[in-house]
Design a protein around this motif. Structure first.
Motif, PDB file in Angstrom:
ATOM      1  N   LEU A 239       0.871  -1.152  -0.045  1.00 20.16           N
ATOM      2  CA  LEU A 239       0.056   0.002  -0.086  1.00 20.16           C
ATOM      3  C   LEU A 239       0.832   1.206  -0.042  1.00 20.16           C
ATOM      4  O   LEU A 239       0.451   2.334  -0.714  1.00 20.16           O
TER       5      LEU A 239
ATOM      6  N   HIS B  80      -1.750  -7.933  -3.896  1.00 20.66           N
ATOM      7  CA  HIS B  80      -2.688  -7.564  -3.061  1.00 20.66           C
ATOM      8  C   HIS B  80      -3.893  -6.756  -3.734  1.00 20.66           C
ATOM      9  O   HIS B  80      -3.712  -6.242  -4.864  1.00 20.66           O
TER      10      HIS B  80
ATOM     11  N   LEU C 129      -6.757  -3.917  -3.361  1.00 22.61           N
ATOM     12  CA  LEU C 129      -7.440  -2.929  -2.729  1.00 22.61           C
ATOM     13  C   LEU C 129      -8.947  -3.275  -2.784  1.00 22.61           C
ATOM     14  O   LEU C 129      -9.591  -2.965  -3.856  1.00 22.61           O
TER      15      LEU C 129
ATOM     16  N   THR D 190      -7.441  -4.392   2.560  1.00 23.33           N
ATOM     17  CA  THR D 190      -6.900  -5.109   1.290  1.00 23.33           C
ATOM     18  C   THR D 190      -7.151  -6.646   1.225  1.00 23.33           C
ATOM     19  O   THR D 190      -7.347  -6.965   2.629  1.00 23.33           O
TER      20      THR D 190
END
Length: 136
Positions: A8, A102, A104, A133
């Motif tokens: 992130l 990942h 979101l 996530t």
């Protein structure tokens, strides 16, 4: 959880670096991991992160509450920091960021706080966001 946090962080950094409106306000390359020494003008630093398990019965997930701190460095003003903070919120709130490894689920602005740093007396705006996530 650290993989989701780092993914992130990288995505936020890339997204804000590509934001031409923000770059026009504070200049290019003004997002740092740690505050730079004797910086002039307005810049942005990654702040605190709190990560928690957000897994479901079938998917591994992470909820993050993270901060970004806008600093009005030497010769900058609280007004400039607030303008930059508004641009960051407009850019990130609900942004569909791509994260390595990942997915979101959502990214939401939670709050903003204008204060003066106790040591330097420089204005800061702390932005708080929430992101969820899932691990791919």
């Amino acid at each position: 959880m650290s993989g989701a946090v780092l993914a992130l962080r990288r995505a936020v950094q890339a997204h804000l670096a590509a934001d031409t409106g923000l770059s026009a306000l504070i200049g290019a390359g003004r997002l740092y991991e740690e505050p730079p020494r004797a910086a002039k003008g307005t810049y942005l630093v990654h702040g605190e992160v709190e990560a928690a398990d957000w897994s479901t019965g079938s998917d591994s997930g992470c909820e993050q509450r993270f901060g970004l701190v806008v600093w009005a460095g030497e010769s900058a003003s609280a007004r400039q920091a607030l303008e930059a903070a508004a641009a960051i919120v407009a850019s990130l709130n609900g942004a569909p960021l791509g994260l390595d490894g990942h997915r979101l689920i959502n990214l939401t602005w939670l709050s903003s706080r204008l204060a003066r740093d106790a040591r330097s007396q420089l204005p800061t705006v702390t932005l708080r966001f929430r992101a969820v996530t899932e691990t791919l």
